[in-house]
Design a protein around this motif. Structure first.
Motif, PDB file in Angstrom:
ATOM      1  N   LEU A 162      -5.643  -6.064  -3.458  1.00  0.00           N
ATOM      2  CA  LEU A 162      -4.932  -6.199  -2.180  1.00  0.00           C
ATOM      3  C   LEU A 162      -5.906  -6.153  -1.007  1.00  0.00           C
ATOM      4  CD1 LEU A 162      -1.739  -4.000  -2.741  1.00  0.00           C
ATOM      5  CD2 LEU A 162      -1.817  -6.492  -2.458  1.00  0.00           C
ATOM      6  N   MET A 163      -6.897  -5.273  -1.112  1.00  0.00           N
ATOM      7  CA  MET A 163      -7.889  -5.165  -0.039  1.00  0.00           C
ATOM      8  C   MET A 163      -8.685  -6.449   0.103  1.00  0.00           C
ATOM      9  SD  MET A 163      -9.394  -1.301  -0.301  1.00  0.00           S
ATOM     10  CE  MET A 163      -8.548   0.045   0.543  1.00  0.00           C
ATOM     11  N   ALA A 164      -9.041  -7.040  -1.038  1.00  0.00           N
ATOM     12  CA  ALA A 164      -9.783  -8.306  -1.004  1.00  0.00           C
ATOM     13  C   ALA A 164      -8.922  -9.408  -0.386  1.00  0.00           C
ATOM     14  CB  ALA A 164     -10.216  -8.696  -2.409  1.00  0.00           C
ATOM     15  N   GLU A 165      -7.641  -9.416  -0.793  1.00  0.00           N
ATOM     16  CA  GLU A 165      -6.715 -10.414  -0.231  1.00  0.00           C
ATOM     17  C   GLU A 165      -6.517 -10.186   1.264  1.00  0.00           C
ATOM     18  OE1 GLU A 165      -2.143 -12.104  -0.812  1.00  0.00           O
ATOM     19  OE2 GLU A 165      -2.774 -10.280  -1.838  1.00  0.00           O
TER      20      GLU A 165
ATOM     21  N   TYR B   7       0.848  -1.203   0.000  1.00  0.00           N
ATOM     22  CA  TYR B   7       0.000   0.000   0.000  1.00  0.00           C
ATOM     23  C   TYR B   7       0.881   1.251   0.000  1.00  0.00           C
ATOM     24  CZ  TYR B   7      -4.261  -2.651   1.301  1.00  0.00           C
ATOM     25  OH  TYR B   7      -5.331  -3.504   1.322  1.00  0.00           O
ATOM     26  N   SER B   8       1.891   1.245   0.883  1.00  0.00           N
ATOM     27  CA  SER B   8       2.772   2.416   1.012  1.00  0.00           C
ATOM     28  C   SER B   8       3.513   2.689  -0.285  1.00  0.00           C
ATOM     29  CB  SER B   8       3.775   2.196   2.152  1.00  0.00           C
ATOM     30  OG  SER B   8       3.116   2.046   3.386  1.00  0.00           O
ATOM     31  N   GLU B   9       3.993   1.642  -0.929  1.00  0.00           N
ATOM     32  CA  GLU B   9       4.726   1.804  -2.183  1.00  0.00           C
ATOM     33  C   GLU B   9       3.834   2.412  -3.268  1.00  0.00           C
ATOM     34  OE1 GLU B   9       6.240  -2.029  -3.097  1.00  0.00           O
ATOM     35  OE2 GLU B   9       7.680  -2.047  -1.433  1.00  0.00           O
ATOM     36  N   ILE B  10       2.566   1.965  -3.295  1.00  0.00           N
ATOM     37  CA  ILE B  10       1.629   2.499  -4.298  1.00  0.00           C
ATOM     38  C   ILE B  10       1.366   3.973  -4.025  1.00  0.00           C
ATOM     39  CG2 ILE B  10      -0.750   2.386  -5.144  1.00  0.00           C
ATOM     40  CD1 ILE B  10      -0.599  -0.679  -4.644  1.00  0.00           C
TER      41      ILE B  10
ATOM     42  N   GLU C 286      -5.633   4.011 -12.996  1.00  0.00           N
ATOM     43  CA  GLU C 286      -6.619   2.929 -12.963  1.00  0.00           C
ATOM     44  C   GLU C 286      -5.966   1.595 -12.581  1.00  0.00           C
ATOM     45  OE1 GLU C 286      -8.077   6.212 -15.467  1.00  0.00           O
ATOM     46  OE2 GLU C 286      -6.204   5.071 -15.391  1.00  0.00           O
ATOM     47  N   ALA C 287      -4.795   1.327 -13.139  1.00  0.00           N
ATOM     48  CA  ALA C 287      -4.103   0.062 -12.839  1.00  0.00           C
ATOM     49  C   ALA C 287      -3.739  -0.016 -11.360  1.00  0.00           C
ATOM     50  CB  ALA C 287      -2.849  -0.059 -13.691  1.00  0.00           C
ATOM     51  N   LYS C 288      -3.314   1.111 -10.782  1.00  0.00           N
ATOM     52  CA  LYS C 288      -2.937   1.144  -9.366  1.00  0.00           C
ATOM     53  C   LYS C 288      -4.163   0.921  -8.473  1.00  0.00           C
ATOM     54  CE  LYS C 288       0.923   4.314 -10.250  1.00  0.00           C
ATOM     55  NZ  LYS C 288       1.402   5.699 -10.122  1.00  0.00           N
ATOM     56  N   VAL C 289      -5.291   1.523  -8.844  1.00  0.00           N
ATOM     57  CA  VAL C 289      -6.510   1.356  -8.039  1.00  0.00           C
ATOM     58  C   VAL C 289      -6.975  -0.099  -8.075  1.00  0.00           C
ATOM     59  CG1 VAL C 289      -8.932   2.017  -7.776  1.00  0.00           C
ATOM     60  CG2 VAL C 289      -7.214   3.751  -8.325  1.00  0.00           C
ATOM     61  N   VAL C 290      -6.853  -0.728  -9.249  1.00  0.00           N
ATOM     62  CA  VAL C 290      -7.231  -2.146  -9.368  1.00  0.00           C
ATOM     63  C   VAL C 290      -6.354  -2.993  -8.450  1.00  0.00           C
ATOM     64  CG1 VAL C 290      -7.253  -4.131 -10.912  1.00  0.00           C
ATOM     65  CG2 VAL C 290      -8.172  -1.929 -11.687  1.00  0.00           C
ATOM     66  N   ILE C 291      -5.056  -2.708  -8.443  1.00  0.00           N
ATOM     67  CA  ILE C 291      -4.136  -3.457  -7.557  1.00  0.00           C
ATOM     68  C   ILE C 291      -4.534  -3.262  -6.104  1.00  0.00           C
ATOM     69  CG2 ILE C 291      -1.757  -3.610  -6.727  1.00  0.00           C
ATOM     70  CD1 ILE C 291      -0.848  -2.817  -9.557  1.00  0.00           C
TER      71      ILE C 291
ATOM     72  N   PHE D 284      -9.753  -7.319 -17.926  1.00  0.00           N
ATOM     73  CA  PHE D 284      -9.360  -6.154 -18.702  1.00  0.00           C
ATOM     74  C   PHE D 284      -8.133  -5.519 -18.055  1.00  0.00           C
ATOM     75  CE2 PHE D 284      -9.393  -1.676 -19.804  1.00  0.00           C
ATOM     76  CZ  PHE D 284      -9.638  -1.711 -21.179  1.00  0.00           C
ATOM     77  N   SER D 285      -7.118  -5.232 -18.798  1.00  0.00           N
ATOM     78  CA  SER D 285      -5.891  -4.665 -18.234  1.00  0.00           C
ATOM     79  C   SER D 285      -5.748  -3.213 -18.650  1.00  0.00           C
ATOM     80  CB  SER D 285      -4.673  -5.466 -18.688  1.00  0.00           C
ATOM     81  OG  SER D 285      -4.583  -5.482 -20.102  1.00  0.00           O
ATOM     82  N   PHE D 286      -5.370  -2.401 -17.648  1.00  0.00           N
ATOM     83  CA  PHE D 286      -5.127  -0.977 -17.888  1.00  0.00           C
ATOM     84  C   PHE D 286      -3.635  -0.761 -18.105  1.00  0.00           C
ATOM     85  CE2 PHE D 286      -8.996  -1.259 -15.380  1.00  0.00           C
ATOM     86  CZ  PHE D 286      -9.864  -0.422 -16.076  1.00  0.00           C
ATOM     87  N   PRO D 287      -3.274   0.329 -18.727  1.00  0.00           N
ATOM     88  CA  PRO D 287      -1.841   0.602 -18.949  1.00  0.00           C
ATOM     89  C   PRO D 287      -1.074   0.597 -17.635  1.00  0.00           C
ATOM     90  CG  PRO D 287      -3.200   2.125 -20.196  1.00  0.00           C
ATOM     91  CD  PRO D 287      -4.142   1.369 -19.319  1.00  0.00           C
ATOM     92  N   GLU D 288       0.116  -0.033 -17.653  1.00  0.00           N
ATOM     93  CA  GLU D 288       0.946  -0.102 -16.455  1.00  0.00           C
ATOM     94  C   GLU D 288       1.273   1.301 -15.962  1.00  0.00           C
ATOM     95  OE1 GLU D 288       5.046  -2.309 -14.931  1.00  0.00           O
ATOM     96  OE2 GLU D 288       4.459  -2.369 -17.039  1.00  0.00           O
ATOM     97  N   ASP D 289       1.267   1.481 -14.637  1.00  0.00           N
ATOM     98  CA  ASP D 289       1.545   2.758 -13.979  1.00  0.00           C
ATOM     99  C   ASP D 289       0.435   3.779 -14.133  1.00  0.00           C
ATOM    100  OD1 ASP D 289       3.945   1.892 -12.969  1.00  0.00           O
ATOM    101  OD2 ASP D 289       5.105   2.612 -14.681  1.00  0.00           O
ATOM    102  N   SER D 290      -0.674   3.385 -14.778  1.00  0.00           N
ATOM    103  CA  SER D 290      -1.805   4.305 -14.843  1.00  0.00           C
ATOM    104  C   SER D 290      -2.505   4.309 -13.489  1.00  0.00           C
ATOM    105  CB  SER D 290      -2.787   3.893 -15.944  1.00  0.00           C
ATOM    106  OG  SER D 290      -3.414   2.659 -15.594  1.00  0.00           O
TER     107      SER D 290
END
Length: 919
Positions: free
Chosen positions: A802-805, A682-685, A793-798, A785-791
């Motif tokens: 993580l929250m679900a995990e 989380y902190s890294e994101i 949207e991609a970070k929010v999906v991660i 569906f994959s969003f562009p890396e470092d976007s």
């Protein structure tokens, strides 16, 4: 709970209960009730031992004169059934403050005449102070009910010399002292100081069959009792110790008597007086026949911690036998009056220890004359300088003076122990190793550099009888000095290397192996890795090998002494036995401080001794017991005791899990570690977010954590724009469900929309689909569906993943932790004796063995550190600094020359360059 845990719990609750009542006052109430419970329980125990059943006890009344007399003659007092502490508890909501008044009044009436001196007026402070617990009978009743509920759990039948009750009583007194400010000194001497004085006294009187000890300013009695316990280690029958105490303040005098009685001292061995020690000296005599009833008091040992520099009245005391030989203390400072009082009362072969402010060592006038007389008459045996800020309520430096009536020598041992302490809260505290070192030094009259020395009478005379410790011992750390040559040209001065002579004497060839010596007064380090070179040295290897051999039998010895004999070992004497073994093993070993080894032992002994008390009281089966873990939680605005799992009676759950449930513990630990990893992710994101992204609502106001609801909302918005035929169909079905569509309409929709892989969704019995199942499948499709890396949207999906995990793992951890907890309970309760002994060995023995085995590493690491400091100290010479400055100046001049600007700017910069060049 063991006695330490129980004492801590009672203190925490009592301190909260006292509200606005001063700690100094509140202690009298809670300790008074503790004492009343002790007396009640003692009577009930006596009755049951004499075949009284519950019904007989319930029929005990003051009117039954025969029963009253029988009980009085055996325990010294009588308490009717209605007035027993246990009856107060049984009354519940019917209990009233009047019950306490009636009980205390009845107790005073029914003391046996033989016990009057011990018990008369002992509850006066409590009885007169009940009104301070509330402004009405109802509020007083409520406060007292809370108090008696709190202390009802204290066991009153400990079988050990230092039982649970005694421990809790002194613990409460010490904690009240810590919170009582300046008034603390009126009733409490810190346990460590008491122990120090006790050990010195005990060694002096250890060979006597009967011992009298006296404290003329007894306070709570803790100092006197600690002396008694130390003496009891050396005497066959502790009932041959007689206790004499005098105390001015009535409430504190009562604490002395309570403390002595609760420690099991026989009433015939308790002689106490409530009076001014300096004005109303012992002996006792009958006013009608003072000559024939005169009974002077001479004892084996006097111990005291009198009020410091108190005013007193020396009028008409010139002929007082206490002072006649030495002189009168000034009226503004009674310190020497107390000292001479103590000295007067010791036998010709007796000893006294007294705590005083260090000013008594050098103040002039009447005090200087008394000091001179004491020295010339060879009364002062030792002076011990204590750390500052060691007593509650005062930060002034203090000393302990040791005096004897008759001595074989005429010198004085001076010990500067002011540097040996640890910080604990606002106060300094002597460690066990500090106490041991002081006691050994005093007993053996040892000379230790910067710590102690024996000073001749002639030297004291030359100093005009001034005994100020710094005149005789320089314990100050050497001031930091810098060698001019080494500072200018480098190298390490041999004079500074020689300060490590202890190491070079232990390892004669090590210095040559580490340093290059060109014959000048300076050396250089000639090895790349100092630590590696030290450890590879043959003499160092021999040192560590010899040390290891010296302690190769330590584990077996400790197992034999503590575990094999756990039900029989004599706890008060055992630590001394173990320390002798360790000291003998260290004999001839250089560099390792034997007192550090002793501290390793004592740190663990605090735990071991408590466990041994429980084993000896309850049997070895106590090791296999598990208790309910009772904690305080808020419920309906009130503190309520609730069970929070279980706790080992002796064996800690984590120890058992590491030893016998390692696989289960490993699986749980892996899950817990994954939770920590998720937090780090989380902190890294967050760190990867741009400033604009950090303004998003998915972060909290501090921008250091995600807001779950906002993340979920953002995910919906992100995926709302993700579309294909199947996703569109599922969204349409979801809207149908929101519109409360009927079953037929839903089935018709399902039949028409074959683009949806309905078989991937778990259906209901009627072949329709619940919205939760639809949304779950919808999420699976969207996740593909994959969003562009470092976007963003991609970070929010991660983050969402993580929250679900995290949620799933937290549930798994909670379940696994609970299962492991319950399994540990079962394992402890089903241990064999051998398994229990093995676990005890891990708890008790391993920390001692490991701690002692690490001491050589501490020694060698200190040497590495010392050499590193010296190397760093002279690593950069003045020439290096000058060269670096020149380089910086040249670089700066060049940078200035490359700047551009107006004619005035250029002229200013040119002048700046000239200044830098020194032109």
């Amino acid at each position: 709970m063991n006695k330490q845990q129980l004492a801590s719990k009672i203190w925490a609750s009592a301190n909260e209960m006292r509200s606005k009542i001063e700690a100094n006052e509140y202690k009298d109430y809670i300790l008074g009730f503790v004492f009343y419970k002790f007396l009640s329980d003692k009577e009930v125990r006596f009755l049951k031992e004499n075949d009284y059943d519950e019904e007989d006890i319930k029929n005990l009344t003051e009117e039954d004169e025969e029963q009253v007399k029988f009980i009085q003659q055996n325990i010294g007092y009588f308490i009717s059934y209605d007035n027993l502490f246990s009856t107060w508890i049984e009354k519940g909501i019917d209990f009233n403050v009047s019950d306490v008044h009636d009980a205390l009044s009845a107790f005073s009436r029914l003391i046996n005449s033989s016990h009057k001196k011990v018990f008369d007026g002992i509850f006066t402070t409590l009885e007169t102070g009940l009104t301070k617990l509330g402004d009405s009978a109802a509020s007083q009743t409520k406060a007292i009910s809370s108090l008696i509920q709190l202390i009802k759990v204290i066991p009153m039948n400990g079988k050990q010399d230092y039982d649970v009750l005694g421990f809790i009583y002194e613990y409460l007194i010490s904690m009240f002292a810590a919170n009582a400010g300046k008034k603390a000194g009126e009733f409490y001497t810190p346990h460590e100081v008491s122990l120090l004085m006790s050990e010195i006294v005990a060694n002096h009187v250890k060979d006597r069959d009967e011992i009298k000890i006296y404290d003329p300013t007894s306070g709570s009695g803790s100092l006197l009792i600690n002396i008694g316990q130390s003496v009891a280690k050396h005497i066959n029958d502790e009932n041959n110790i007689k206790y004499y105490a005098q105390e001015l303040k009535g409430n504190t005098y009562n604490l002395t008597r309570m403390n002595l009685v609760m420690r099991g001292v026989l009433p015939d061995n308790i002689m106490t007086r409530n009076g001014d020690t300096l004005e109303e000296d012992w002996p006792f005599f009958d006013d009608n026949d003072p000559v024939n009833t005169y009974d002077p008091l001479y004892v084996d040992a006097v111990v005291s911690n009198p009020p410091y520099s108190q005013k007193w009245d020396p009028s008409n005391k010139d002929n007082d036998p206490r002072y006649a030989e030495y002189g009168l203390a000034p009226k503004t400072k009674a310190d020497y009056a107390f000292l001479l009082h103590d000295l007067f009362h010791i036998k010709s072969n007796g000893i006294m220890t007294i705590v005083l402010p260090h000013g008594v060592l050098f103040r002039g006038g009447e005090e200087g004359e008394i000091r001179k007389n004491l020295i010339e008459k060879d009364k002062i045996d030792a002076i011990i300088g204590l750390p500052a800020n060691i007593f509650f309520g005062t930060s002034i430096p203090t000393i302990i003076l040791v005096l004897k009536q008759q001595r074989e020598n005429d010198d004085v041992l001076i010990v500067d122990a002011s540097k040996g302490f640890i910080k604990e809260g606002k106060n300094n505290k002597l460690q066990a190793s500090d106490i041991k070192k002081i006691v050994d030094t005093v007993i053996n009259r040892e000379k230790i550099e910067k710590y102690s020395r024996v000073v001749t009478k002639n030297e004291i005379r030359e100093n005009d009888y001034n005994l100020n410790i710094p005149r005789y011992i320089d314990s100050a750390e050497a001031n930091e000095s810098w060698d001019i040559y080494a500072t200018m040209f480098g190298g390490i001065p041999k004079s500074e290397i020689n300060r490590l002579n202890g190491y070079w004497e232990a390892f004669p060839n090590l210095k040559q192996a580490l340093f290059e010596d060109n014959g000048s007064p300076y050396v250089t380090v000639k090895v790349d890795n100092v630590k590696q070179a030290i450890l590879a040295n043959k003499q160092v290897k021999s040192f560590t090998s010899n040390y290891k051999n010296a302690f190769k039998g330590l584990r077996e010895y400790l197992v034999l002494e503590l575990i094999d004999e756990s039900t029989k070992v004599k706890i008060p004497q055992e630590e001394t036995r173990l320390s002798h073994y360790i000291f003998d093993s260290l004999n001839g070993t250089p560099l390792v401080d034997k007192y550090q080894a002793y501290q390793v032992l004592d740190d663990e002994w605090q735990i071991i001794s408590i466990d041994l008390e429980m084993i000896q009281t309850e049997g070895f089966g106590a090791v296999k017991k598990v208790d309910e873990n009772i904690v305080i939680k808020k419920k309906d605005g009130k503190d309520t005791e609730v069970q929070d799992g279980f706790i080992g009676h002796i064996l800690p759950f984590d120890l058992v899990q590491k030893s016998l449930l390692s696989e289960e513990l490993l699986k749980l630990t892996e899950k817990q570690n994954r939770l920590l990893e998720i937090v780090n992710e989380y902190s890294e994101i967050i760190e990867s977010f741009s400033e604009e992204e950090k303004d998003s609502s998915i972060l909290n106001d501090s921008n250091d954590a995600f807001v779950t609801a906002e993340v979920n909302k953002q995910i919906k918005e992100i995926y709302s724009e993700v579309s294909n035929l199947e996703i569109d169909g599922l969204n349409a079905y979801s809207r149908l469900l929101d519109a409360k569509a009927k079953k037929a309409e839903q089935l018709d929709f399902i039949a028409q929309h074959t683009e949806v892989a309905w078989h991937h969704i778990e259906s209901k019995k009627d072949k329709t689909y619940a919205k939760a199942k639809v949304n779950a499948y919808l999420k699976q499709l969207q996740a593909k569906f994959s969003f562009p890396e470092d976007s963003f949207e991609a970070k929010v999906v991660i983050v969402s993943d993580l929250m679900a995990e995290e949620k799933r793992i937290k549930a798994e951890v909670k379940k696994a932790d609970n299962e492991l907890h319950l399994k540990t309970k079962v394992v402890i309760e089903s241990l064999s004796d051998d398994e229990a002994s093995a676990l005890l060995s891990q708890k008790w023995i391993s920390p001692i063995v490991n701690g002692i085995s690490e001491l050589p590493d501490t020694v060698l690491n200190k040497l590495v550190s010392e050499i590193a400091e010296l190397t760093d100290k002279y690593a950069v010479t003045y020439a290096d600094v000058t060269d670096e400055l020149v380089k910086v100046e040249q670089s700066l001049i060049q940078m200035i020359g490359e700047l551009d600007g107006s004619d005035f700017d250029i002229k200013g910069l040119s002048e700046f360059q000239s200044l830098i060049k020194g032109e």
